[in-house]
Design a protein around this motif. Structure first.
Motif, PDB file in Angstrom:
ATOM      1  N   ALA A  40       0.826  -1.176   0.112  1.00  0.00           N
ATOM      2  CA  ALA A  40       0.091   0.039   0.124  1.00  0.00           C
ATOM      3  C   ALA A  40       0.793   1.499  -0.169  1.00  0.00           C
ATOM      4  O   ALA A  40       1.966   1.268   0.657  1.00  0.00           O
ATOM      5  CB  ALA A  40      -1.039  -0.068   1.361  1.00  0.00           C
ATOM      6  N   PRO A  41       0.371   2.463  -0.479  1.00  0.00           N
ATOM      7  CA  PRO A  41       1.197   3.508  -0.384  1.00  0.00           C
ATOM      8  C   PRO A  41       1.658   3.952   0.895  1.00  0.00           C
ATOM      9  O   PRO A  41       0.909   3.819   1.991  1.00  0.00           O
ATOM     10  CB  PRO A  41       0.081   4.577  -0.974  1.00  0.00           C
ATOM     11  N   GLY A  42       2.977   4.233   0.766  1.00  0.00           N
ATOM     12  CA  GLY A  42       3.666   4.754   2.093  1.00  0.00           C
ATOM     13  C   GLY A  42       4.033   3.471   3.362  1.00  0.00           C
ATOM     14  O   GLY A  42       4.489   3.936   4.281  1.00  0.00           O
ATOM     15  N   ASN A  43       3.652   2.171   2.670  1.00  0.00           N
ATOM     16  CA  ASN A  43       3.820   1.072   3.541  1.00  0.00           C
ATOM     17  C   ASN A  43       5.005   0.103   2.872  1.00  0.00           C
ATOM     18  O   ASN A  43       5.196   0.081   1.336  1.00  0.00           O
ATOM     19  CB  ASN A  43       2.397   0.092   3.684  1.00  0.00           C
ATOM     20  N   GLU A  44       5.542  -0.665   3.665  1.00  0.00           N
ATOM     21  CA  GLU A  44       6.455  -1.696   3.149  1.00  0.00           C
ATOM     22  C   GLU A  44       5.586  -2.871   2.660  1.00  0.00           C
ATOM     23  O   GLU A  44       4.392  -3.177   2.868  1.00  0.00           O
ATOM     24  CB  GLU A  44       7.228  -2.231   4.353  1.00  0.00           C
ATOM     25  N   ASP A  89      -7.499  -3.411   2.553  1.00  0.00           N
ATOM     26  CA  ASP A  89      -6.927  -4.320   1.277  1.00  0.00           C
ATOM     27  C   ASP A  89      -6.353  -3.723   0.133  1.00  0.00           C
ATOM     28  O   ASP A  89      -5.668  -4.171  -0.553  1.00  0.00           O
ATOM     29  CB  ASP A  89      -7.951  -5.281   0.904  1.00  0.00           C
ATOM     30  N   THR A  90      -6.419  -2.400   0.254  1.00  0.00           N
ATOM     31  CA  THR A  90      -6.216  -1.427  -1.024  1.00  0.00           C
ATOM     32  C   THR A  90      -4.648  -1.542  -1.180  1.00  0.00           C
ATOM     33  O   THR A  90      -3.968  -1.125  -0.161  1.00  0.00           O
ATOM     34  CB  THR A  90      -6.778  -0.080  -0.865  1.00  0.00           C
ATOM     35  N   ALA A  91      -4.385  -1.909  -2.329  1.00  0.00           N
ATOM     36  CA  ALA A  91      -2.826  -2.033  -2.486  1.00  0.00           C
ATOM     37  C   ALA A  91      -2.430  -2.537  -3.798  1.00  0.00           C
ATOM     38  O   ALA A  91      -3.305  -3.050  -4.593  1.00  0.00           O
ATOM     39  CB  ALA A  91      -2.097  -3.108  -1.378  1.00  0.00           C
ATOM     40  N   MET A  92      -1.145  -2.565  -4.006  1.00  0.00           N
ATOM     41  CA  MET A  92      -0.580  -2.910  -5.462  1.00  0.00           C
ATOM     42  C   MET A  92      -0.340  -4.606  -5.046  1.00  0.00           C
ATOM     43  O   MET A  92       0.330  -4.786  -3.911  1.00  0.00           O
ATOM     44  CB  MET A  92       0.564  -2.553  -5.810  1.00  0.00           C
ATOM     45  N   TYR A  93      -1.069  -5.471  -5.601  1.00  0.00           N
ATOM     46  CA  TYR A  93      -0.707  -6.993  -5.510  1.00  0.00           C
ATOM     47  C   TYR A  93       0.431  -7.550  -6.319  1.00  0.00           C
ATOM     48  O   TYR A  93       0.114  -7.512  -7.661  1.00  0.00           O
ATOM     49  CB  TYR A  93      -2.056  -7.654  -5.360  1.00  0.00           C
ATOM     50  N   TYR A  94       1.190  -8.212  -5.796  1.00  0.00           N
ATOM     51  CA  TYR A  94       2.353  -8.891  -6.681  1.00  0.00           C
ATOM     52  C   TYR A  94       2.204 -10.623  -6.458  1.00  0.00           C
ATOM     53  O   TYR A  94       2.085 -10.888  -5.342  1.00  0.00           O
ATOM     54  CB  TYR A  94       3.742  -8.454  -6.153  1.00  0.00           C
ATOM     55  N   CYS A  95       2.551 -11.159  -7.544  1.00  0.00           N
ATOM     56  CA  CYS A  95       2.653 -12.640  -7.323  1.00  0.00           C
ATOM     57  C   CYS A  95       4.209 -12.592  -7.274  1.00  0.00           C
ATOM     58  O   CYS A  95       5.070 -11.982  -8.015  1.00  0.00           O
ATOM     59  CB  CYS A  95       2.159 -13.338  -8.121  1.00  0.00           C
ATOM     60  N   ALA A  96       4.792 -13.853  -6.860  1.00  0.00           N
ATOM     61  CA  ALA A  96       6.221 -14.079  -6.842  1.00  0.00           C
ATOM     62  C   ALA A  96       6.508 -15.657  -6.749  1.00  0.00           C
ATOM     63  O   ALA A  96       5.740 -16.491  -6.412  1.00  0.00           O
ATOM     64  CB  ALA A  96       6.797 -13.598  -5.558  1.00  0.00           C
ATOM     65  N   ALA A  97       7.664 -16.077  -7.339  1.00  0.00           N
ATOM     66  CA  ALA A  97       7.837 -17.591  -7.451  1.00  0.00           C
ATOM     67  C   ALA A  97       9.238 -17.630  -6.905  1.00  0.00           C
ATOM     68  O   ALA A  97      10.326 -16.839  -7.024  1.00  0.00           O
ATOM     69  CB  ALA A  97       7.671 -17.953  -8.800  1.00  0.00           C
TER      70      ALA A  97
END
Length: 124
Positions: A40-44, A89-97
């Protein structure tokens, strides 16, 4: 090379649902641990959920009971079903492998490959 592409983000009202997808290519999908993270903006960036090749899963306390991580090895796709969404829950969501060991990695530093992210916005 490994490529991860998220989709399914969008804007919803509180209480709504979204399903995120992460299409993977360039590696043997069934042998890698996968995870969802968000920032989220401003968060880790924080861990949301992870899934091991053997099927075990783990969730952040904040999403337990609301989010479900799953994968379809035949489609090389990772999913995140998100229900009962709230503005937090508003945020940029990323998937990772990352290549799987015996345990499910939960820290972002343990993941080698990342997608570009998909934005989720929840309004009250």
């Amino acid at each position: 090379q490994v490529q991860l592409a998220e989709s399914g983000g969008g804007s919803v009202q509180a209480g709504g649902s979204l399903r995120l997808s992460c299409a993977a290519s360039g590696y043997t999908f069934s042998t890698y641990c996968m995870g969802w993270f968000r920032q989220a903006p401003g968060n880790e960036r924080e861990t949301v959920a992870g899934i091991h090749v053997f099927g075990s899963t783990s969730y952040a306390d904040s999403v337990k009971g609301r989010f479900t991580i799953s994968k379809d090895n035949a489609k090389n796709t990772l999913y995140l079903q998100m229900n009962s969404l709230n503005p937090e829950d508003t945020a940029m969501y990323y998937c990772a492998a990352t290549k799987c060991g015996w345990s499910l990695p939960l820290r972002q530093t343990e993941y080698s490959y990342w997608g570009q992210g998909t934005q989720v916005t929840v309004s009250s």
